[in-house]
Write a protein that holds these residues in place. Structure first.
Motif, short mmCIF file in Angstrom:
data_model
loop_
_atom_site.label_atom_id
_atom_site.label_comp_id
_atom_site.label_asym_id
_atom_site.label_seq_id
_atom_site.Cartn_x
_atom_site.Cartn_y
_atom_site.Cartn_z
N THR A 1 12.91 -94.97 -60.74
CA THR A 1 12.12 -94.36 -61.81
C THR A 1 10.63 -94.28 -61.48
N GLY A 2 10.24 -94.82 -60.35
CA GLY A 2 8.83 -94.82 -59.99
C GLY A 2 8.02 -95.90 -60.68
N ALA A 3 8.71 -96.84 -61.37
CA ALA A 3 7.98 -97.89 -62.08
C ALA A 3 7.24 -98.83 -61.15
N VAL A 4 7.72 -98.93 -59.89
CA VAL A 4 7.02 -99.80 -58.94
C VAL A 4 5.60 -99.29 -58.69
N GLY A 5 5.42 -97.98 -58.74
CA GLY A 5 4.08 -97.41 -58.60
C GLY A 5 3.18 -97.82 -59.75
N TRP A 6 3.74 -97.88 -60.95
CA TRP A 6 2.97 -98.34 -62.10
C TRP A 6 2.53 -99.79 -61.92
N ILE A 7 3.44 -100.61 -61.41
CA ILE A 7 3.11 -102.02 -61.18
C ILE A 7 1.96 -102.12 -60.18
N GLY A 8 2.07 -101.34 -59.10
CA GLY A 8 1.02 -101.37 -58.08
C GLY A 8 -0.33 -100.95 -58.62
N GLN A 9 -0.35 -99.87 -59.41
CA GLN A 9 -1.62 -99.37 -59.93
C GLN A 9 -2.21 -100.30 -60.98
N THR A 10 -1.35 -100.90 -61.82
CA THR A 10 -1.84 -101.72 -62.93
C THR A 10 -2.28 -103.10 -62.47
N LEU A 11 -1.43 -103.79 -61.70
CA LEU A 11 -1.72 -105.17 -61.31
C LEU A 11 -2.50 -105.28 -60.01
N LEU A 12 -2.26 -104.36 -59.09
CA LEU A 12 -2.84 -104.50 -57.75
C LEU A 12 -4.12 -103.69 -57.57
N GLY A 13 -4.20 -102.53 -58.22
CA GLY A 13 -5.44 -101.75 -58.17
C GLY A 13 -5.74 -101.18 -56.80
N ARG A 14 -7.05 -101.04 -56.51
CA ARG A 14 -7.50 -100.44 -55.26
C ARG A 14 -8.27 -101.48 -54.46
N PRO A 15 -7.70 -101.98 -53.37
CA PRO A 15 -8.36 -103.03 -52.59
C PRO A 15 -9.47 -102.46 -51.70
N ARG A 16 -10.50 -103.28 -51.49
CA ARG A 16 -11.60 -102.87 -50.61
C ARG A 16 -11.35 -103.30 -49.17
N SER A 17 -10.51 -104.30 -48.96
CA SER A 17 -10.22 -104.82 -47.63
C SER A 17 -8.88 -105.55 -47.69
N ILE A 18 -8.37 -105.96 -46.54
CA ILE A 18 -7.10 -106.69 -46.52
C ILE A 18 -7.25 -108.03 -47.22
N ARG A 19 -8.39 -108.67 -47.10
CA ARG A 19 -8.60 -109.95 -47.79
C ARG A 19 -8.65 -109.75 -49.30
N HIS A 20 -9.33 -108.69 -49.72
CA HIS A 20 -9.38 -108.38 -51.15
C HIS A 20 -7.99 -108.03 -51.66
N ALA A 21 -7.20 -107.34 -50.83
CA ALA A 21 -5.82 -107.00 -51.20
C ALA A 21 -4.98 -108.27 -51.38
N GLN A 22 -5.15 -109.23 -50.49
CA GLN A 22 -4.41 -110.49 -50.61
C GLN A 22 -4.78 -111.23 -51.89
N TRP A 23 -6.05 -111.21 -52.22
CA TRP A 23 -6.50 -111.86 -53.44
C TRP A 23 -5.93 -111.17 -54.67
N ARG A 24 -6.00 -109.82 -54.69
CA ARG A 24 -5.47 -109.06 -55.82
C ARG A 24 -3.96 -109.26 -55.98
N LEU A 25 -3.30 -109.54 -54.88
CA LEU A 25 -1.85 -109.76 -54.91
C LEU A 25 -1.49 -111.18 -55.33
N MET A 26 -2.09 -112.16 -54.68
CA MET A 26 -1.64 -113.55 -54.84
C MET A 26 -1.97 -114.13 -56.21
N LEU A 27 -3.09 -113.74 -56.78
CA LEU A 27 -3.49 -114.32 -58.06
C LEU A 27 -2.49 -114.00 -59.18
N PRO A 28 -2.14 -112.72 -59.40
CA PRO A 28 -1.15 -112.46 -60.47
C PRO A 28 0.24 -112.98 -60.15
N VAL A 29 0.63 -112.98 -58.88
CA VAL A 29 1.95 -113.49 -58.50
C VAL A 29 2.05 -114.98 -58.79
N ALA A 30 1.01 -115.74 -58.43
CA ALA A 30 1.02 -117.18 -58.70
C ALA A 30 1.06 -117.45 -60.20
#
Length: 588
Positions: free
Chosen positions: A73-102
């Motif tokens: 249904t494309g809902a995974v794209g919604w999850i990515g846009q809402t929780l993960l956003g737009r990262p500025r770097s790989i380190r920023h991406a890891q932070w945007r990912l790990m915080l909500p997952v934890a």
């Protein structure tokens, strides 16, 4: 120690060695080890096969079906846009990912959290040109760390708490573990952020290594009533797709040839893209973008039933020299041209006005039967399906997300077990047509499931043969009469057993040993029980120690040593934090 225990330990070392130094598939390795244990009589057939009926393994299998509903249904794209956003770097991406997952894993079983995030992360990484190998291990580690924060964050916490209730009649409250779980989670997040650049593998995907040299031209239209009107090109994520260029926007009869990333989209805009095939297919999956051709909606079946198919026009094709519109392509083939590539050239004008030439490569949206009907036709030099790609049914995305939310609420309130909740959600996904039966059947990753199931059998061999108990008691004898040293050995042995078997097996084996040590030293059992909870969850050093590690192992294309390289020092750091804080919060 009898020969059965020696044989069990040798089997485990065999698994470790094969995984560390060969490229043999993990499911073949663990299956071979379990077969040897069964033939030798170390485990019975019932014990060897018990993992295939284990609720944890079955839950993971059913969750793949649930996730297929989110993907279709494309809902995974919604999850990515809402929780993960737009990262500025790989380190920023890891932070945007790990915080909500934890944070989510503190209150939810981490298996469904990781199951939902894997496809969302794959799409997110592709869209923002990030190395997936630098994100999936942090995903698993964050879910493990978050599970140490509350009593319900991990099945191991509940198991050890139940054993404590049996022994002493007292247990822990929901948030008691936050005193150790929060520091452990912060330590894991900071370690990955600071050391991940050196310790995480940096592997490019096949798509990055073997660039598609064909430049497709594709027209897309902004759908009225979708989330895209009013957003800028940058906010809509149309600049991030790899090797894809937004050439121009046609709006109200005019053309914007040099499109700024700040340009805001309007309903009805026709966007002309030039780029690689895989990115063109990704365009079809963005909610709010539709192929600009009106022929698409004249096909006589629903979009989710169709497939993307790549064809090369032969010199004998009856439409060579004629435009797509003149040749009535849809009526002739019951298919619609989504994009066209011609010798790497950028094509001007609408696709319907292009005159077909021999050698043109077309990306079609067609029924699966197109492959069989046209396979031997002289019209084409080549016919090839584009993997399992097909259009998504975005209108059902809110329904799919609602089903997952219902599962989470029912399981979180304790009204259903994780397996029953997953089965209910999977059934609803199929009944509501968020996913189709044939997609659901293909969705489980059988390699992951086989490794999980056979690992339970190997763990049973360690337990039944007495090998695990022998090793644990031998090491505990080194503690003497020092409580802190005994606590250190409890953590080390539990972490070792977790790496060899599973977290719950390690906790069950270590609890009676820790109880005996506490009684012998005449100290409180509580610090030992807390240490076992954390150590059993410290499954960072090997992929077989925890099922979320196994889930990302294949998806990220990892090798055994990748986990060892980052997981071993991380386990030592978590051990140091635990051994310093636990005696302070819960004194001996």
């Amino acid at each position: 120690m009898g020969w059965e225990a020696l044989f069990s330990l040798a089997s485990v070392l065999f698994c470790f060695g094969m995984m560390a130094f060969t490229r043999v598939s993990p499911d073949l390795i663990t299956s071979a080890a379990l077969t040897l244990l069964l033939l030798a009589g170390v485990v019975s057939p019932e014990q060897a096969l018990a993992g295939f009926a284990n609720q944890g393994m079955l839950t993971v299998a059913v969750l793949y079906v649930v996730v297929s509903g989110l993907t279709e249904t494309g809902a995974v794209g919604w999850i990515g846009q809402t929780l993960l956003g737009r990262p500025r770097s790989i380190r920023h991406a890891q932070w945007r990912l790990m915080l909500p997952v934890a944070a989510l894993s503190a209150f939810l079983n981490n298996t469904p959290v990781v199951a939902v995030f894997i496809p969302a992360l794959q799409e997110w990484a592709r869209r923002h040109r990030l190395q997936l190998s630098r994100l999936l291990i942090p995903l698993s580690f964050a879910s493990i760390a978050g599970g140490t924060c509350t009593l319900i964050g991990s099945s191991t916490n509940l198991l050890v708490n139940g054993l404590m209730l049996e022994q002493s009649g007292s247990g822990l409250a929901l948030f008691d573990l936050l005193w150790i779980g929060l520091p452990v989670s912060l330590a894991v997040l900071l370690f990955v952020l600071l050391m991940g650049g050196w310790l995480l593998p940096n592997r490019s995907s096949a798509m990055e290594e073997f660039a598609d040299v064909r430049a497709y031209t594709v027209e897309m239209q902004v759908e009225a009533g979708s989330p895209l009107p009013g957003r800028s090109i940058d906010e809509a994520g149309l600049r991030q797709l790899p090797r894809l260029f937004l050439a121009e926007i046609e709006r109200e009869g005019g053309v914007l040839p040099a499109v700024s990333s700040k340009e805001r989209l309007q309903a009805g805009d026709r966007l002309l893209f030039v780029g690689a095939r895989d990115s063109v297919v990704d365009l079809q999956r963005i909610h709010g973008l539709l192929p600009a051709t009106n022929q698409l909606f004249k096909l006589n079946d629903e979009r989710p039933e169709r497939r993307f198919i790549e064809v090369v026009v032969s010199s004998r094709h009856p439409l060579v020299g004629r435009t797509v519109r003149e040749g009535r392509f849809r009526n002739r083939y019951n298919a619609v041209i989504i994009a066209l590539a011609r010798n790497g050239e950028r094509l001007d004008g609408k696709l319907g006005d292009q005159r077909l030439q021999a050698g043109d490569t077309l990306l079609l949206e067609a029924r699966p039967s197109f492959l069989e009907q046209q396979r031997n036709a002289q019209d084409w030099l080549l016919i090839s399906p584009v993997g399992e790609s097909h259009p998504l049914q975005h209108e059902r995305a809110p329904l799919a997300l609602g089903i997952v939310l219902l599962m989470v609420v029912l399981v979180g309130l304790g009204w259903l077990s994780m397996l029953k909740g997953a089965l209910l959600a999977a059934g609803l996904m199929i009944l509501t047509r968020c996913t189709r039966g044939q997609v659901a059947r293909r969705s489980p990753d059988w390699q992951v499931l086989v490794v999980i199931a056979t690992s339970f059998g190997i763990g049973a061999a360690l337990q039944q043969s007495g090998a695990a108990l022998f090793v644990a008691q031998g090491l505990m004898g080194l503690a003497g009469g020092e409580p802190w040293l005994a606590l250190t050995l409890v953590f080390g042995i539990t972490a070792l057993l977790t790496a060899l078997a599973t977290n719950n097996v390690a906790a069950v084996l270590m609890f009676p040993i820790a109880l005996a040590a506490a009684q012998q030293l005449q100290v409180s059992l509580l610090p030992f029980a807390i240490t076992i909870m954390v150590a059993a969850s410290a499954s960072f050093a090997t992929p077989i120690g925890y099922q979320t590690n196994l889930m990302v192992y294949n998806a990220g294309g990892y090798r055994f040593q990748d986990f060892l390289r980052i997981g071993l020092p991380l386990t030592l750091l978590v051990g140091l934090v635990t051994l310093l804080l636990v005696p302070l919060v819960w004194p001996f």
